[in-house]
Motif scaffolding. Structure first.
Motif, mmCIF file in Angstrom:
data_model
loop_
_atom_site.group_PDB
_atom_site.id
_atom_site.type_symbol
_atom_site.label_atom_id
_atom_site.label_comp_id
_atom_site.label_asym_id
_atom_site.label_seq_id
_atom_site.Cartn_x
_atom_site.Cartn_y
_atom_site.Cartn_z
ATOM 1 N N ARG A 90 -1.602 1.670 10.797
ATOM 2 C CA ARG A 90 -2.799 1.217 10.078
ATOM 3 C C ARG A 90 -4.111 1.713 10.692
ATOM 4 O O ARG A 90 -5.174 1.342 10.209
ATOM 5 C CB ARG A 90 -2.820 -0.315 10.044
ATOM 6 N N ARG A 147 5.896 -1.190 8.715
ATOM 7 C CA ARG A 147 5.171 -2.132 7.856
ATOM 8 C C ARG A 147 6.060 -3.329 7.507
ATOM 9 O O ARG A 147 7.005 -3.211 6.727
ATOM 10 C CB ARG A 147 4.676 -1.449 6.602
ATOM 11 N N ASP A 201 0.952 -2.688 15.057
ATOM 12 C CA ASP A 201 0.585 -4.081 14.809
ATOM 13 C C ASP A 201 0.893 -4.938 16.034
ATOM 14 O O ASP A 201 1.966 -4.805 16.642
ATOM 15 C CB ASP A 201 1.360 -4.640 13.622
ATOM 16 N N GLN A 216 -6.990 -8.728 12.544
ATOM 17 C CA GLN A 216 -6.623 -8.256 11.207
ATOM 18 C C GLN A 216 -5.339 -8.952 10.792
ATOM 19 O O GLN A 216 -4.304 -8.782 11.442
ATOM 20 C CB GLN A 216 -6.422 -6.734 11.201
ATOM 21 N N GLY A 251 -0.453 -7.078 2.141
ATOM 22 C CA GLY A 251 -0.957 -6.018 3.005
ATOM 23 C C GLY A 251 -2.313 -6.391 3.572
ATOM 24 O O GLY A 251 -2.709 -7.555 3.580
ATOM 25 N N VAL A 252 -3.027 -5.387 4.080
ATOM 26 C CA VAL A 252 -4.384 -5.588 4.583
ATOM 27 C C VAL A 252 -5.330 -5.459 3.400
ATOM 28 O O VAL A 252 -5.527 -4.368 2.868
ATOM 29 C CB VAL A 252 -4.725 -4.562 5.681
ATOM 30 N N GLU A 267 0.815 -1.223 0.000
ATOM 31 C CA GLU A 267 0.000 0.000 0.000
ATOM 32 C C GLU A 267 0.842 1.263 0.000
ATOM 33 O O GLU A 267 0.480 2.261 -0.640
ATOM 34 C CB GLU A 267 -0.946 -0.003 1.208
ATOM 35 N N ALA A 299 -1.857 -8.033 12.266
ATOM 36 C CA ALA A 299 -1.810 -6.578 12.129
ATOM 37 C C ALA A 299 -2.916 -5.923 12.948
ATOM 38 O O ALA A 299 -3.211 -4.738 12.783
ATOM 39 C CB ALA A 299 -1.954 -6.182 10.668
ATOM 40 N N ASP A 313 3.010 5.589 9.119
ATOM 41 C CA ASP A 313 2.867 4.354 8.352
ATOM 42 C C ASP A 313 2.148 3.259 9.140
ATOM 43 O O ASP A 313 2.225 2.083 8.792
ATOM 44 C CB ASP A 313 4.232 3.845 7.870
#
Length: 269
Positions: free
Chosen positions: A154, A65, A191, A217, A102-103, A48, A124, A152
């Motif tokens: 989430r 990340r 996370d 997540q 990623g998510v 992302e 996450a 950065d």
């Protein structure tokens, strides 16, 4: 609230401390230019956000990340391309990307034909840490309290909307965690799997009060099913549970060290 108990400091003079930092497995990863790759890997990974190259003379900062580190660190690395999660499956299906990590908003749904979606061994989910003497014992207790987040991360905007927290956004995870240590905020959120690795270090014992994630997540890996076997193998190696655990240990160690340098080393001059 200065804390000079970092184990690297006890190991010897500052020169030894700095040399040790350069020897860490993850050291320097944050300074790797986006798009760099191990020679001959040949596959393209979408994420992302791709961090901007580190400016000359700027402080080293490790990304929060794990997917960025998985793509660009060491053997099996891949050129990184910034791709919004909503466009990820289409770009993989059309061959613009070999893989995306990623998510993914389509988690639990069937991906397009020719794309395989796999949940990765990385939580996450948002986890909070605080001083051990905190009076925050539930997410609802964050109402009106300050929470330090990294740019950065989430959950930007989510904690204020859901719990009434006052969000303070910092440029990096190290900056957000430093703000927690020096009392500029009541909690920090990242996370879950990163936070658990960070709290392994004894110098974080005073900041080990935690709130377990209020929602689950996972990270998702999208891969083109028609990838040549060598590329498939490179993708699997870069995102395997063992690889992610290795990266998480190095990531936590590097970020803890960045916090330590900013909090403690200026006092030595």
């Amino acid at each position: 609230m200065k804390d000079t108990s970092h184990p690297f400091l006890r190991a010897g003079p500052l020169a030894v401390l700095l040399a040790g930092a350069l020897a860490l497995p993850g050291a320097g990863a944050a300074g790797t230019a986006p798009g760099s790759a191990a020679a001959g890997d040949g596959w393209i990974l979408g994420v992302e956000e791709v961090p901007a190259p580190q400016a000359p003379g700027a402080k080293v900062r490790t990304t929060a990340r794990i997917e960025v580190l998985a793509g660009r660190t060491g053997q099996g690395g891949a050129p990184l391309r910034a791709v919004d999660a909503g466009q990820a499956a289409r770009q993989v299906a059309e061959g613009e990307l070999d893989a995306w990590m990623g998510v993914w908003p389509g988690e639990g749904a069937s991906p397009p034909k020719g794309v395989r979606a796999t949940a990765l061994a990385w939580s996450a989910g948002p986890m909070a840490i605080m001083r051990t003497d905190t009076d925050i014992h539930a997410w609802s207790d964050l109402s009106g309290r300050t929470v330090c987040l990294s740019a950065d991360g989430r959950v930007s905007g989510e904690l204020s909307a859901r719990f009434g927290a006052i969000e303070q956004i910092y440029a990096s995870a190290a900056d957000a965690l430093l703000a927690l240590r020096i009392g500029q905020c009541d909690a920090a959120v990242q996370d879950e799997d990163f936070m658990k690795q960070l709290l392994v270090f004894p110098e974080w014992e005073k900041f080990s009060a935690r709130l377990a994630p209020y929602r689950t997540q996972a990270l998702t890996r999208l891969v083109r099913e028609d990838l040549p076997a060598p590329r498939k193998a490179a993708v699997r190696q870069a995102t395997s549970p063992e690889r992610l655990r290795e990266l998480a240990r190095g990531q936590a160690r590097d970020i803890a060290f960045e916090v330590y340098l900013d909090q403690t080393v200026p006092d030595c001059h």
